[in-house]
Design a protein around this motif. Structure first.
Motif, PDB file in Angstrom:
ATOM      1  N   GLU A   1     -25.103 -55.851 -84.156  1.00 47.20           N
ATOM      2  CA  GLU A   1     -24.482 -54.925 -85.116  1.00 47.20           C
ATOM      3  C   GLU A   1     -23.105 -55.428 -85.557  1.00 47.20           C
ATOM      4  O   GLU A   1     -22.614 -55.062 -86.630  1.00 47.20           O
ATOM      5  N   ARG A   2     -22.484 -56.267 -84.713  1.00 45.08           N
ATOM      6  CA  ARG A   2     -21.115 -56.703 -84.999  1.00 45.08           C
ATOM      7  C   ARG A   2     -20.984 -58.203 -85.196  1.00 45.08           C
ATOM      8  O   ARG A   2     -19.989 -58.662 -85.774  1.00 45.08           O
ATOM      9  N   SER A   3     -21.921 -58.982 -84.691  1.00 44.12           N
ATOM     10  CA  SER A   3     -21.765 -60.435 -84.774  1.00 44.12           C
ATOM     11  C   SER A   3     -23.071 -61.087 -85.210  1.00 44.12           C
ATOM     12  O   SER A   3     -24.161 -60.599 -84.908  1.00 44.12           O
ATOM     13  N   MET A   4     -22.928 -62.185 -85.916  1.00 47.32           N
ATOM     14  CA  MET A   4     -24.095 -62.922 -86.382  1.00 47.32           C
ATOM     15  C   MET A   4     -24.690 -63.740 -85.248  1.00 47.32           C
ATOM     16  O   MET A   4     -24.059 -63.973 -84.217  1.00 47.32           O
ATOM     17  N   LEU A   5     -25.921 -64.166 -85.465  1.00 49.84           N
ATOM     18  CA  LEU A   5     -26.553 -65.074 -84.517  1.00 49.84           C
ATOM     19  C   LEU A   5     -25.773 -66.378 -84.457  1.00 49.84           C
ATOM     20  O   LEU A   5     -25.379 -66.934 -85.485  1.00 49.84           O
ATOM     21  N   GLN A   6     -25.538 -66.860 -83.239  1.00 50.57           N
ATOM     22  CA  GLN A   6     -24.828 -68.115 -83.031  1.00 50.57           C
ATOM     23  C   GLN A   6     -25.766 -69.124 -82.376  1.00 50.57           C
ATOM     24  O   GLN A   6     -26.527 -68.787 -81.465  1.00 50.57           O
ATOM     25  N   HIS A   7     -25.689 -70.375 -82.829  1.00 45.97           N
ATOM     26  CA  HIS A   7     -26.519 -71.417 -82.233  1.00 45.97           C
ATOM     27  C   HIS A   7     -26.020 -71.709 -80.820  1.00 45.97           C
ATOM     28  O   HIS A   7     -24.831 -71.927 -80.590  1.00 45.97           O
ATOM     29  N   VAL A   8     -26.947 -71.710 -79.845  1.00 44.70           N
ATOM     30  CA  VAL A   8     -26.584 -71.913 -78.445  1.00 44.70           C
ATOM     31  C   VAL A   8     -26.998 -73.282 -77.949  1.00 44.70           C
ATOM     32  O   VAL A   8     -26.229 -73.997 -77.303  1.00 44.70           O
ATOM     33  N   ALA A   9     -28.241 -73.669 -78.229  1.00 43.66           N
ATOM     34  CA  ALA A   9     -28.738 -74.940 -77.693  1.00 43.66           C
ATOM     35  C   ALA A   9     -29.989 -75.358 -78.451  1.00 43.66           C
ATOM     36  O   ALA A   9     -30.625 -74.550 -79.146  1.00 43.66           O
ATOM     37  N   THR A  10     -30.321 -76.628 -78.311  1.00 39.72           N
ATOM     38  CA  THR A  10     -31.584 -77.167 -78.812  1.00 39.72           C
ATOM     39  C   THR A  10     -32.353 -77.722 -77.630  1.00 39.72           C
ATOM     40  O   THR A  10     -31.821 -78.519 -76.849  1.00 39.72           O
ATOM     41  N   PHE A  11     -33.602 -77.292 -77.496  1.00 44.70           N
ATOM     42  CA  PHE A  11     -34.442 -77.719 -76.374  1.00 44.70           C
ATOM     43  C   PHE A  11     -35.526 -78.655 -76.885  1.00 44.70           C
ATOM     44  O   PHE A  11     -36.085 -78.432 -77.960  1.00 44.70           O
ATOM     45  N   PRO A  12     -35.846 -79.684 -76.123  1.00 40.61           N
ATOM     46  CA  PRO A  12     -36.926 -80.586 -76.536  1.00 40.61           C
ATOM     47  C   PRO A  12     -38.278 -79.905 -76.392  1.00 40.61           C
ATOM     48  O   PRO A  12     -38.445 -78.977 -75.596  1.00 40.61           O
ATOM     49  N   GLY A  13     -39.236 -80.373 -77.162  1.00 42.19           N
ATOM     50  CA  GLY A  13     -40.584 -79.835 -77.034  1.00 42.19           C
ATOM     51  C   GLY A  13     -41.136 -79.331 -78.347  1.00 42.19           C
ATOM     52  O   GLY A  13     -40.422 -79.166 -79.341  1.00 42.19           O
ATOM     53  N   GLU A  14     -42.421 -79.050 -78.333  1.00 40.72           N
ATOM     54  CA  GLU A  14     -43.112 -78.555 -79.517  1.00 40.72           C
ATOM     55  C   GLU A  14     -42.798 -77.080 -79.732  1.00 40.72           C
ATOM     56  O   GLU A  14     -42.704 -76.307 -78.771  1.00 40.72           O
ATOM     57  N   PHE A  15     -42.623 -76.702 -80.984  1.00 42.69           N
ATOM     58  CA  PHE A  15     -42.280 -75.317 -81.313  1.00 42.69           C
ATOM     59  C   PHE A  15     -43.562 -74.483 -81.364  1.00 42.69           C
ATOM     60  O   PHE A  15     -44.253 -74.419 -82.389  1.00 42.69           O
ATOM     61  N   THR A  16     -43.911 -73.863 -80.246  1.00 44.92           N
ATOM     62  CA  THR A  16     -45.098 -73.029 -80.143  1.00 44.92           C
ATOM     63  C   THR A  16     -44.745 -71.755 -79.381  1.00 44.92           C
ATOM     64  O   THR A  16     -43.749 -71.718 -78.646  1.00 44.92           O
ATOM     65  N   PRO A  17     -45.551 -70.685 -79.528  1.00 43.10           N
ATOM     66  CA  PRO A  17     -45.305 -69.478 -78.739  1.00 43.10           C
ATOM     67  C   PRO A  17     -45.277 -69.745 -77.233  1.00 43.10           C
ATOM     68  O   PRO A  17     -44.456 -69.191 -76.498  1.00 43.10           O
ATOM     69  N   GLY A  18     -46.187 -70.613 -76.755  1.00 45.16           N
ATOM     70  CA  GLY A  18     -46.220 -70.914 -75.333  1.00 45.16           C
ATOM     71  C   GLY A  18     -44.957 -71.594 -74.859  1.00 45.16           C
ATOM     72  O   GLY A  18     -44.435 -71.282 -73.776  1.00 45.16           O
ATOM     73  N   ALA A  19     -44.449 -72.543 -75.644  1.00 50.16           N
ATOM     74  CA  ALA A  19     -43.226 -73.252 -75.266  1.00 50.16           C
ATOM     75  C   ALA A  19     -42.035 -72.301 -75.234  1.00 50.16           C
ATOM     76  O   ALA A  19     -41.198 -72.359 -74.315  1.00 50.16           O
ATOM     77  N   VAL A  20     -41.944 -71.416 -76.208  1.00 46.11           N
ATOM     78  CA  VAL A  20     -40.843 -70.441 -76.223  1.00 46.11           C
ATOM     79  C   VAL A  20     -40.975 -69.473 -75.052  1.00 46.11           C
ATOM     80  O   VAL A  20     -39.988 -69.129 -74.403  1.00 46.11           O
ATOM     81  N   ALA A  21     -42.195 -69.051 -74.747  1.00 50.51           N
ATOM     82  CA  ALA A  21     -42.409 -68.148 -73.616  1.00 50.51           C
ATOM     83  C   ALA A  21     -41.971 -68.806 -72.308  1.00 50.51           C
ATOM     84  O   ALA A  21     -41.371 -68.154 -71.449  1.00 50.51           O
ATOM     85  N   ARG A  22     -42.258 -70.086 -72.149  1.00 50.01           N
ATOM     86  CA  ARG A  22     -41.861 -70.775 -70.920  1.00 50.01           C
ATOM     87  C   ARG A  22     -40.344 -70.904 -70.819  1.00 50.01           C
ATOM     88  O   ARG A  22     -39.777 -70.826 -69.724  1.00 50.01           O
ATOM     89  N   LEU A  23     -39.674 -71.098 -71.946  1.00 53.44           N
ATOM     90  CA  LEU A  23     -38.216 -71.108 -71.941  1.00 53.44           C
ATOM     91  C   LEU A  23     -37.673 -69.752 -71.498  1.00 53.44           C
ATOM     92  O   LEU A  23     -36.756 -69.663 -70.675  1.00 53.44           O
TER      93      LEU A  23
END
Length: 284
Positions: free
Chosen positions: A33-55
């Motif tokens: 509500e008060r701040s924009m999304l900020q970039h935190v990190a970049t992780f190696p790997g394929e961009f899939t639902p499973g990969a994000v779930a494991r993160l």
């Protein structure tokens, strides 16, 4: 993929995952509500639902959300079983990931989707049911092999001066080999180099399964018989298979008049499966 949640006190958090050139970009706002999304990190790997779930499940992504507000968490950019998986992977109960979710996240490739399709699941309850099925089936299979596992761990530990931490790692490897390949590891196999590595990253074809000894074919009288190892997930949703991992046999060219009214496994070894199949055609 965008995840957001709000607690009972009105606090909120928003997480975003986007495709990066070399992996997955992670963005976060602890007060959207008060701040924009900020970039935190970049992780190696394929961009899939499973990969994000494991993160999300790994604890690398913070903060996680409490189970009391998980049902109200929103997932944008996905629906069905994928959205449910991300929501569960983000959730902690008393600070811990649900072991049923952890079991599902260990599945390779598209195994979750395949099992969900067979059972007609498309929500979090289905994922938890599958996780419970996996844990129960795997525990039963490992219990069947307990004495052999203990002996193999003891043999490997005796070759080097190992402490308790290393013994646990050896046991984890031996058990993973049993759950993946249906056998104890060979003498030349280690946790860094073993036949099951190839199964972690992709769905194996028929040639790979034969090379690994997971599919074997032969004849019993006039019947062409196939013996194969099925991990727990490949038994879920099939009425003609048993309750979990093991070696199963089936006939690939049955006579139209021939019916089999028994469960064709699980057996502890492929030899036991062949022995069970040896009765085929005896009454002809």
């Amino acid at each position: 993929m965008l995840l957001s949640a709000r607690n009972a006190s009105g606090g909120s958090v928003m997480l975003s995952f986007t495709r990066a050139r070399n992996g997955i970009d992670f963005w976060r706002s602890l007060c959207p509500e008060r701040s924009m999304l900020q970039h935190v990190a970049t992780f190696p790997g394929e961009f899939t639902p499973g990969a994000v779930a494991r993160l999300l499940a790994s604890g690398t992504i913070r903060p996680a959300i409490d189970g009391t507000i998980a049902d109200d968490a929103e997932v944008d950019g996905l629906d069905g079983i994928d959205a449910a998986l991300l929501r569960l992977a983000w959730t902690r109960t008393e600070g811990h990931l649900d072991p049923r979710v952890a079991a599902v996240l260990r599945l390779p490739g598209a195994k979750l989707v395949q099992a969900a399709d067979r059972k007609g699941w498309d929500d979090g309850d289905g994922i938890l049911q599958l996780g419970a099925y996996l844990l129960n089936g795997e525990a039963t299979w490992l219990a069947l092999w307990r004495s052999e596992v203990d002996a193999e761990v003891g043999r490997r530990a005796s070759l080097t001066d190992t402490g308790e931490v290393m013994r646990r790692a050896l046991r984890a490897f031996v058990e993973e080999c049993l759950l993946t390949l249906g056998r104890l590891p060979r003498v030349d196999e280690t946790g860094e180099c073993w036949d099951g590595t190839v199964l972690r990253t992709r769905e194996p074809g028929a040639r790979t399964l034969r090379r690994l000894g997971l599919h074997r074919t032969g004849r019993v009288r006039r019947f062409h018989v196939r013996v194969r190892f099925r991990p727990a997930v490949d038994c879920c949703g099939y009425s003609d298979f048993g309750s979990g991992p093991g070696w199963y046999w089936d006939v690939t060219n049955p006579d139209p008049a021939w019916t089999n009214d028994c469960i064709m496994g699980p057996h502890k070894t492929p030899e036991e499966a062949w022995s069970d199949a040896s009765y085929l055609g005896q009454d002809e």
